[in-house]
Design an enzyme around this catalytic site. Structure first.
Site, PDB file in Angstrom:
ATOM      1  N   GLU A 155      -5.141  -8.704   0.194  1.00 21.96           N
ATOM      2  CA  GLU A 155      -5.844  -8.467   1.459  1.00 21.96           C
ATOM      3  C   GLU A 155      -7.314  -8.224   1.178  1.00 21.96           C
ATOM      4  O   GLU A 155      -7.662  -7.549   0.196  1.00 21.96           O
ATOM      5  CB  GLU A 155      -5.315  -7.219   2.185  1.00 21.96           C
ATOM      6  CG  GLU A 155      -4.000  -7.387   2.865  1.00 21.96           C
ATOM      7  CD  GLU A 155      -3.554  -6.106   3.569  1.00 21.96           C
ATOM      8  OE1 GLU A 155      -4.412  -5.301   4.002  1.00 21.96           O
ATOM      9  OE2 GLU A 155      -2.330  -5.908   3.662  1.00 21.96           O
ATOM     10  N   GLU A 210       0.789  -1.228   0.000  1.00 22.39           N
ATOM     11  CA  GLU A 210       0.000   0.000   0.000  1.00 22.39           C
ATOM     12  C   GLU A 210       0.826   1.285   0.000  1.00 22.39           C
ATOM     13  O   GLU A 210       0.851   2.012   0.994  1.00 22.39           O
ATOM     14  CB  GLU A 210      -0.988   0.006   1.168  1.00 22.39           C
ATOM     15  CG  GLU A 210      -1.970  -1.142   1.069  1.00 22.39           C
ATOM     16  CD  GLU A 210      -3.126  -1.061   2.056  1.00 22.39           C
ATOM     17  OE1 GLU A 210      -3.123  -0.140   2.895  1.00 22.39           O
ATOM     18  OE2 GLU A 210      -4.025  -1.904   1.963  1.00 22.39           O
TER      19      GLU A 210
HETATM   20  C1  GBH Z   1      -4.582  -2.478   5.075  1.00 21.21           C
HETATM   21  O1  GBH Z   1      -4.722  -1.099   4.986  1.00 21.21           O
HETATM   22  C2  GBH Z   1      -3.218  -2.703   5.624  1.00 21.21           C
HETATM   23  O2  GBH Z   1      -2.353  -3.231   4.662  1.00 21.21           O
HETATM   24  C3  GBH Z   1      -3.194  -3.505   6.886  1.00 21.21           C
HETATM   25  O3  GBH Z   1      -1.965  -3.319   7.516  1.00 21.21           O
HETATM   26  C4  GBH Z   1      -4.364  -3.119   7.735  1.00 21.21           C
HETATM   27  O4  GBH Z   1      -4.322  -3.675   9.009  1.00 21.21           O
HETATM   28  C5  GBH Z   1      -5.609  -3.569   7.014  1.00 21.21           C
HETATM   29  O5  GBH Z   1      -5.654  -3.058   5.718  1.00 21.21           O
HETATM   30  C6  GBH Z   1      -6.902  -3.210   7.728  1.00 21.21           C
HETATM   31  O6  GBH Z   1      -7.055  -1.853   7.833  1.00 21.21           O
HETATM   32  O7  GBH Z   1     -10.278   5.304   0.912  1.00 21.21           O
HETATM   33  O8  GBH Z   1     -12.173   5.190   2.372  1.00 21.21           O
HETATM   34  O9  GBH Z   1     -10.811   3.257   2.082  1.00 21.21           O
HETATM   35  C7  GBH Z   1      -5.974  -0.570   5.137  1.00 21.21           C
HETATM   36  C8  GBH Z   1      -6.615  -0.104   3.887  1.00 21.21           C
HETATM   37  C9  GBH Z   1      -6.808   1.862   2.661  1.00 21.21           C
HETATM   38  C10 GBH Z   1      -7.926   1.682   4.760  1.00 21.21           C
HETATM   39  C11 GBH Z   1      -7.030   3.325   2.688  1.00 21.21           C
HETATM   40  C12 GBH Z   1      -8.153   3.126   4.785  1.00 21.21           C
HETATM   41  C13 GBH Z   1      -8.444   5.046   3.436  1.00 21.21           C
HETATM   42  C14 GBH Z   1      -9.886   5.341   3.510  1.00 21.21           C
HETATM   43  N1  GBH Z   1      -6.785   1.311   3.976  1.00 21.21           N
HETATM   44  N2  GBH Z   1      -8.204   3.629   3.452  1.00 21.21           N
HETATM   45  S1  GBH Z   1     -10.834   4.740   2.117  1.00 21.21           S
END
Ligand code: GBH
Length: 448
Positions: free
Chosen positions: A356, A161
């Site tokens: 994931e 990411e």
């Molecule tokens: C992943 O990131 C990670 O790789 C992991 O470490 C983490 O624990 C897991 O997921 C659970 O959170 O654009 O509205 O989705 C999280 C994915 C992507 C969540 C960007 C937050 C921003 C808001 N993330 N997102 S949105």
């Protein structure tokens, strides 16, 4: 039902599960530092113990073996295996060597992520991703790891990411290192991060026979509300890959994936950032554009779109009564696993692995000492149905559930649980949730 060789796995990351943050010569990393900054972690927790996987890795492997997964995706902690004079730390390397050997005993294939957000603090102090030497440090680290794991690992994921590294870590700053970049520095840092990826791929190809490589960005696909409207589909596709000079461009898809898969930044990038472009050399672009084996993608949620009267894309509300995960960004949209892979394949044309996907809940241990999580069971089934559907149209190679364990959910701390296995943070006890047994059944059957 998926193909017979479909890979069912689950995923974790070093800082989120290992604990033992000061053991065996591990040096400080940006999350060790960030978690000490008052107000940054919702429940003031940190990664000092969590699942204690540094100690209990043999138990982890048993749990994985009982689950029946063929693959386990974990990450290596850079600060465990390289010391502050940039020399290998054998004790840290031994941990990962032992972990891989233990996995292979059970026929579980290790999928190794090299960077899941835990930059050594001493490298951050040297400028982190703004240091033009960072890709050389990363190359050296990759060289050390691939040599140490020679004969044990073929599957590598360079970076997890990049969007979160840049947007959360360097724009809104709710993630480590929490150093805000201006736009010019942001583009420069993104370019250096892409170089880290490219140089690492080169090293892996040189050191590892039969290597399979990718990187794992995240995305939130645009879902057309009318599946028969071609124009709407095209506009959703376009929006998914669009780059805008807004507050959130560091979160975009194509700014990372186009240089990596197609060999150059998108056209709009040069246009909208023309006043602040980094120094992009032709050799850099070639380095970044190394052939890869898969498109990995972390996909959890999505947003619905329709067209208004003048055929402009408009965001739609989530249908009434839609389930929501116990974390603000996680709306349950199973079609994310249909449209996301479809868009990605259309543009980059490589087999896809979901690196994931998972559900967050406020799980509890019931009086019967079990953890009942029907919402997670429902989530996994619904998302896999969509992934199965798209696998009839394009090549889908695998699926990694996030996560094996409840773990340290970054700025949210320990209260957001994604695991198939519950962790009692008071006693360290691990309890398989109902969803663990459900996923086991799905794996046995080879699908839904
Ligand atoms: C992943 O990131 C990670 O790789 C992991 O470490 C983490 O624990 C897991 O997921 C659970 O959170 O654009 O509205 O989705 C999280 C994915 C992507 C969540 C960007 C937050 C921003 C808001 N993330 N997102 S949105």
């Amino acid at each position: 039902m998926f193909n017979k060789d479909f890979i069912f796995g689950c995923a974790t990351a070093s800082y989120q599960i290992e604990g033992s943050i000061n053991k065996d010569g591990k040096v400080e990393n940006i999350w060790d530092r960030f978690t000490k900054t008052p107000g940054k972690i919702l429940d003031n927790s940190d990664g000092s113990v969590v699942c204690d996987s540094y100690i209990k890795y043999k138990d982890d492997c048993k749990i994985l073996a009982n689950l029946g997964v063929k693959a386990y995706r974990f990450s290596i902690s850079w600060s465990r295996v390289i010391d502050e004079s940039n020399k290998p730390n054998q004790k840290g390397l031994d941990y990962y060597i032992n972990l891989c050997k233990e996995l292979l005993k059970y026929n579980i294939k290790p999928y190794v992520t090299l960077y899941h957000w835990d930059m050594p603090m001493w490298l951050e102090d040297l400028g982190g991703f703004l240091n033009d030497d960072i890709s050389n440090y990363f190359m050296h680290y990759t060289d050390v790891v691939t040599k140490a794991l020679d004969g044990l690992v073929t599957d590598y994921i360079t970076i997890n990411e990049p969007q979160c590294i840049m947007f959360l870590g360097h724009n809104i700053c709710n993630h480590a290192p929490g150093v805000k970049y201006n736009d010019k520095d942001m583009l420069h840092a993104i370019h250096n991060l892409l170089l880290c990826h490219g140089k690492a791929v080169k090293v892996i190809r040189e050191n590892v026979k039969n290597s399979k490589i990718g990187f794992a960005p995240c995305s939130r696909p645009m879902i057309p509300t009318d599946i028969n409207n071609k124009l709407l589909y095209e506009k959703c596709y376009k929006e998914y890959f669009n780059v805008n000079r807004d507050n959130e461009y560091a979160n975009d898809v194509s700014i990372y994936s186009d240089p990596i898969f197609l060999g150059d930044y998108p056209k709009e990038y040069y246009e909208i950032f023309k006043d602040i472009l980094p120094n992009i050399k032709k050799e850099d672009l070639e380095l970044i554009h190394q052939p890869l084996d898969y498109i990995y993608q972390n996909i959890y949620s999505a947003t619905f779109y329709s067209l208004d009267k003048s055929n402009n894309l408009v965001k739609e509300a989530f249908p009434f009564g839609y389930p929501e995960g116990n974390i603000d960004w996680l709306q349950v949209v199973p079609k994310a696993l249909y449209y996301g892979p479809k868009y990605l394949y259309e543009r980059y044309k490589l087999p896809i692995i979901i690196s994931e996907n998972g559900f967050c809940n406020n799980d509890i241990v019931s009086l019967d000492n079990k953890v009942h999580d029907p919402e997670r069971i429902d989530y996994i089934n619904r998302y896999l149905i969509e992934l199965d559907r798209v696998s009839k149209e394009i090549p889908i190679k695998g699926y990694f559930y996030w996560s094996l364990f409840d773990n340290f959910e970054w700025s949210y701390g320990l209260k957001k649980r994604f695991g198939l296995v519950y962790i009692d943070y008071n006693t360290g006890k691990r309890i398989e949730k109902d969803s663990y047994f459900e996923y086991k059944k799905i794996i046995e059957k080879g699908g839904i």
